[in-house]
Motif scaffolding. Structure first.
Motif, PDB file in Angstrom:
ATOM      1  N   VAL A  49       0.837  -1.207   0.000  1.00 26.88           N
ATOM      2  CA  VAL A  49       0.000   0.000   0.000  1.00 26.88           C
ATOM      3  C   VAL A  49       0.864   1.247   0.000  1.00 26.88           C
ATOM      4  O   VAL A  49       0.674   2.160  -0.810  1.00 26.88           O
ATOM      5  CB  VAL A  49      -0.973  -0.004   1.202  1.00 26.88           C
ATOM      6  N   THR A  50       1.846   1.295   0.869  1.00 25.25           N
ATOM      7  CA  THR A  50       2.731   2.459   0.946  1.00 25.25           C
ATOM      8  C   THR A  50       3.520   2.623  -0.350  1.00 25.25           C
ATOM      9  O   THR A  50       3.656   3.732  -0.864  1.00 25.25           O
ATOM     10  CB  THR A  50       3.693   2.333   2.142  1.00 25.25           C
ATOM     11  N   PHE A  51       4.031   1.530  -0.883  1.00 31.54           N
ATOM     12  CA  PHE A  51       4.805   1.607  -2.123  1.00 31.54           C
ATOM     13  C   PHE A  51       3.966   2.195  -3.244  1.00 31.54           C
ATOM     14  O   PHE A  51       4.354   3.157  -3.886  1.00 31.54           O
ATOM     15  CB  PHE A  51       5.334   0.226  -2.533  1.00 31.54           C
ATOM     16  N   TRP A  52       2.789   1.622  -3.515  1.00 34.04           N
ATOM     17  CA  TRP A  52       1.976   2.052  -4.655  1.00 34.04           C
ATOM     18  C   TRP A  52       1.328   3.415  -4.419  1.00 34.04           C
ATOM     19  O   TRP A  52       1.082   4.157  -5.363  1.00 34.04           O
ATOM     20  CB  TRP A  52       0.941   0.998  -5.019  1.00 34.04           C
ATOM     21  N   ARG A  53       1.066   3.781  -3.172  1.00 34.10           N
ATOM     22  CA  ARG A  53       0.473   5.089  -2.871  1.00 34.10           C
ATOM     23  C   ARG A  53       1.395   6.216  -3.348  1.00 34.10           C
ATOM     24  O   ARG A  53       0.926   7.256  -3.796  1.00 34.10           O
ATOM     25  CB  ARG A  53       0.206   5.231  -1.379  1.00 34.10           C
ATOM     26  N   SER A  54       2.694   6.000  -3.284  1.00 38.19           N
ATOM     27  CA  SER A  54       3.631   7.041  -3.704  1.00 38.19           C
ATOM     28  C   SER A  54       3.534   7.338  -5.197  1.00 38.19           C
ATOM     29  O   SER A  54       3.973   8.385  -5.653  1.00 38.19           O
ATOM     30  CB  SER A  54       5.067   6.659  -3.325  1.00 38.19           C
ATOM     31  N   PHE A  55       2.929   6.445  -5.970  1.00 38.29           N
ATOM     32  CA  PHE A  55       2.777   6.639  -7.416  1.00 38.29           C
ATOM     33  C   PHE A  55       1.338   6.988  -7.809  1.00 38.29           C
ATOM     34  O   PHE A  55       1.064   7.285  -8.964  1.00 38.29           O
ATOM     35  CB  PHE A  55       3.209   5.380  -8.184  1.00 38.29           C
ATOM     36  N   ALA A  56       0.416   6.945  -6.867  1.00 40.51           N
ATOM     37  CA  ALA A  56      -1.011   7.067  -7.164  1.00 40.51           C
ATOM     38  C   ALA A  56      -1.420   8.426  -7.716  1.00 40.51           C
ATOM     39  O   ALA A  56      -2.363   8.522  -8.488  1.00 40.51           O
ATOM     40  CB  ALA A  56      -1.832   6.753  -5.918  1.00 40.51           C
ATOM     41  N   SER A  57      -0.737   9.484  -7.357  1.00 40.99           N
ATOM     42  CA  SER A  57      -1.156  10.814  -7.797  1.00 40.99           C
ATOM     43  C   SER A  57      -0.739  11.127  -9.225  1.00 40.99           C
ATOM     44  O   SER A  57      -1.171  12.115  -9.796  1.00 40.99           O
ATOM     45  CB  SER A  57      -0.579  11.874  -6.854  1.00 40.99           C
ATOM     46  N   ASN A  58       0.069  10.282  -9.811  1.00 38.89           N
ATOM     47  CA  ASN A  58       0.560  10.508 -11.167  1.00 38.89           C
ATOM     48  C   ASN A  58      -0.253   9.674 -12.150  1.00 38.89           C
ATOM     49  O   ASN A  58      -0.525   8.509 -11.907  1.00 38.89           O
ATOM     50  CB  ASN A  58       2.048  10.123 -11.236  1.00 38.89           C
ATOM     51  N   GLY A  59      -0.634  10.241 -13.273  1.00 37.21           N
ATOM     52  CA  GLY A  59      -1.396   9.515 -14.287  1.00 37.21           C
ATOM     53  C   GLY A  59      -0.657   8.312 -14.846  1.00 37.21           C
ATOM     54  O   GLY A  59      -1.260   7.405 -15.401  1.00 37.21           O
ATOM     55  N   GLU A  60       0.654   8.295 -14.733  1.00 40.75           N
ATOM     56  CA  GLU A  60       1.456   7.175 -15.207  1.00 40.75           C
ATOM     57  C   GLU A  60       1.956   6.342 -14.035  1.00 40.75           C
ATOM     58  O   GLU A  60       2.991   5.701 -14.116  1.00 40.75           O
ATOM     59  CB  GLU A  60       2.632   7.690 -16.033  1.00 40.75           C
ATOM     60  N   GLY A  61       1.213   6.352 -12.949  1.00 40.13           N
ATOM     61  CA  GLY A  61       1.637   5.702 -11.716  1.00 40.13           C
ATOM     62  C   GLY A  61       2.016   4.247 -11.846  1.00 40.13           C
ATOM     63  O   GLY A  61       3.032   3.811 -11.315  1.00 40.13           O
ATOM     64  N   PHE A  62       1.205   3.457 -12.566  1.00 45.77           N
ATOM     65  CA  PHE A  62       1.506   2.032 -12.693  1.00 45.77           C
ATOM     66  C   PHE A  62       2.823   1.822 -13.421  1.00 45.77           C
ATOM     67  O   PHE A  62       3.683   1.072 -12.987  1.00 45.77           O
ATOM     68  CB  PHE A  62       0.377   1.296 -13.417  1.00 45.77           C
ATOM     69  N   ARG A  63       3.007   2.514 -14.532  1.00 45.58           N
ATOM     70  CA  ARG A  63       4.238   2.370 -15.316  1.00 45.58           C
ATOM     71  C   ARG A  63       5.448   2.801 -14.500  1.00 45.58           C
ATOM     72  O   ARG A  63       6.482   2.133 -14.484  1.00 45.58           O
ATOM     73  CB  ARG A  63       4.157   3.205 -16.600  1.00 45.58           C
ATOM     74  N   LEU A  64       5.318   3.917 -13.779  1.00 49.43           N
ATOM     75  CA  LEU A  64       6.435   4.400 -12.962  1.00 49.43           C
ATOM     76  C   LEU A  64       6.729   3.451 -11.807  1.00 49.43           C
ATOM     77  O   LEU A  64       7.884   3.230 -11.449  1.00 49.43           O
ATOM     78  CB  LEU A  64       6.139   5.807 -12.438  1.00 49.43           C
ATOM     79  N   GLY A  65       5.682   2.880 -11.226  1.00 55.48           N
ATOM     80  CA  GLY A  65       5.867   1.917 -10.137  1.00 55.48           C
ATOM     81  C   GLY A  65       6.598   0.676 -10.600  1.00 55.48           C
ATOM     82  O   GLY A  65       7.511   0.180  -9.937  1.00 55.48           O
ATOM     83  N   VAL A  66       6.217   0.158 -11.762  1.00 58.07           N
ATOM     84  CA  VAL A  66       6.893  -1.023 -12.320  1.00 58.07           C
ATOM     85  C   VAL A  66       8.350  -0.690 -12.618  1.00 58.07           C
ATOM     86  O   VAL A  66       9.254  -1.484 -12.334  1.00 58.07           O
ATOM     87  CB  VAL A  66       6.162  -1.552 -13.574  1.00 58.07           C
ATOM     88  N   ALA A  67       8.595   0.493 -13.156  1.00 60.69           N
ATOM     89  CA  ALA A  67       9.973   0.899 -13.444  1.00 60.69           C
ATOM     90  C   ALA A  67      10.794   0.962 -12.151  1.00 60.69           C
ATOM     91  O   ALA A  67      11.955   0.549 -12.127  1.00 60.69           O
ATOM     92  CB  ALA A  67       9.996   2.245 -14.152  1.00 60.69           C
ATOM     93  N   GLU A  68      10.187   1.462 -11.080  1.00 62.94           N
ATOM     94  CA  GLU A  68      10.898   1.526  -9.791  1.00 62.94           C
ATOM     95  C   GLU A  68      11.173   0.126  -9.255  1.00 62.94           C
ATOM     96  O   GLU A  68      12.257  -0.149  -8.727  1.00 62.94           O
ATOM     97  CB  GLU A  68      10.097   2.340  -8.775  1.00 62.94           C
ATOM     98  N   LEU A  69      10.214  -0.787  -9.392  1.00 62.78           N
ATOM     99  CA  LEU A  69      10.453  -2.171  -8.961  1.00 62.78           C
ATOM    100  C   LEU A  69      11.627  -2.765  -9.727  1.00 62.78           C
ATOM    101  O   LEU A  69      12.515  -3.390  -9.137  1.00 62.78           O
ATOM    102  CB  LEU A  69       9.197  -3.019  -9.182  1.00 62.78           C
ATOM    103  N   LYS A  70      11.657  -2.574 -11.047  1.00 64.43           N
ATOM    104  CA  LYS A  70      12.753  -3.092 -11.866  1.00 64.43           C
ATOM    105  C   LYS A  70      14.082  -2.482 -11.448  1.00 64.43           C
ATOM    106  O   LYS A  70      15.096  -3.171 -11.387  1.00 64.43           O
ATOM    107  CB  LYS A  70      12.495  -2.811 -13.344  1.00 64.43           C
ATOM    108  N   ARG A  71      14.080  -1.169 -11.157  1.00 63.09           N
ATOM    109  CA  ARG A  71      15.310  -0.498 -10.729  1.00 63.09           C
ATOM    110  C   ARG A  71      15.823  -1.107  -9.421  1.00 63.09           C
ATOM    111  O   ARG A  71      17.015  -1.395  -9.275  1.00 63.09           O
ATOM    112  CB  ARG A  71      15.063   1.006 -10.544  1.00 63.09           C
ATOM    113  N   ARG A  72      14.915  -1.340  -8.474  1.00 58.69           N
ATOM    114  CA  ARG A  72      15.320  -1.923  -7.189  1.00 58.69           C
ATOM    115  C   ARG A  72      15.870  -3.336  -7.356  1.00 58.69           C
ATOM    116  O   ARG A  72      16.846  -3.708  -6.727  1.00 58.69           O
ATOM    117  CB  ARG A  72      14.129  -1.943  -6.219  1.00 58.69           C
TER     118      ARG A  72
END
Length: 100
Positions: A23-46
């Motif tokens: 919840v905390t991880f995905w909430r940080s991307f929720a306000s952006n229209g590209e949140g899902f894509r940015l979240g996946v990119a962050e997971l890949k980076r980690r």
């Protein structure tokens, strides 16, 4: 040794990236229209930072973020890839954006 298994679900990406609180991880991307894509990119980076596995095999649409496991539903059924990072459901949208 680097693994060669390609993560196939968001849950698997989260686990490999060490995400303990989804919840905390995905909430940080929720306000952006590209949140899902940015979240996946962050997971890949980690995951890449750990050196444990290569994540480049996980394809996601650059427009909507869909994946092989979470395809868009269209009037003709699930979407398909028209480019390496663009699904068939978003292809007309991308064409219109270029034309505008």
């Amino acid at each position: 040794m680097i693994g060669t298994h390609a993560p196939t679900t968001i849950g698997e990406l989260e686990r490999l990236a060490g995400v303990n609180d989804r919840v905390t991880f995905w909430r940080s991307f929720a306000s952006n229209g590209e949140g899902f894509r940015l979240g996946v990119a962050e997971l890949k980076r980690r995951i890449a930072a750990t050196g444990a596995i290569r994540c480049t095999e996980v394809a996601a649409c650059r427009q909507c973020g869909c994946t092989d496991d979470r395809a868009c539903m269209t009037e003709h059924g699930p979407c398909h890839w028209v480019e390496a990072d663009l699904c068939s459901a978003c292809a007309p949208t991308a064409d219109k954006a270029v034309a505008a």
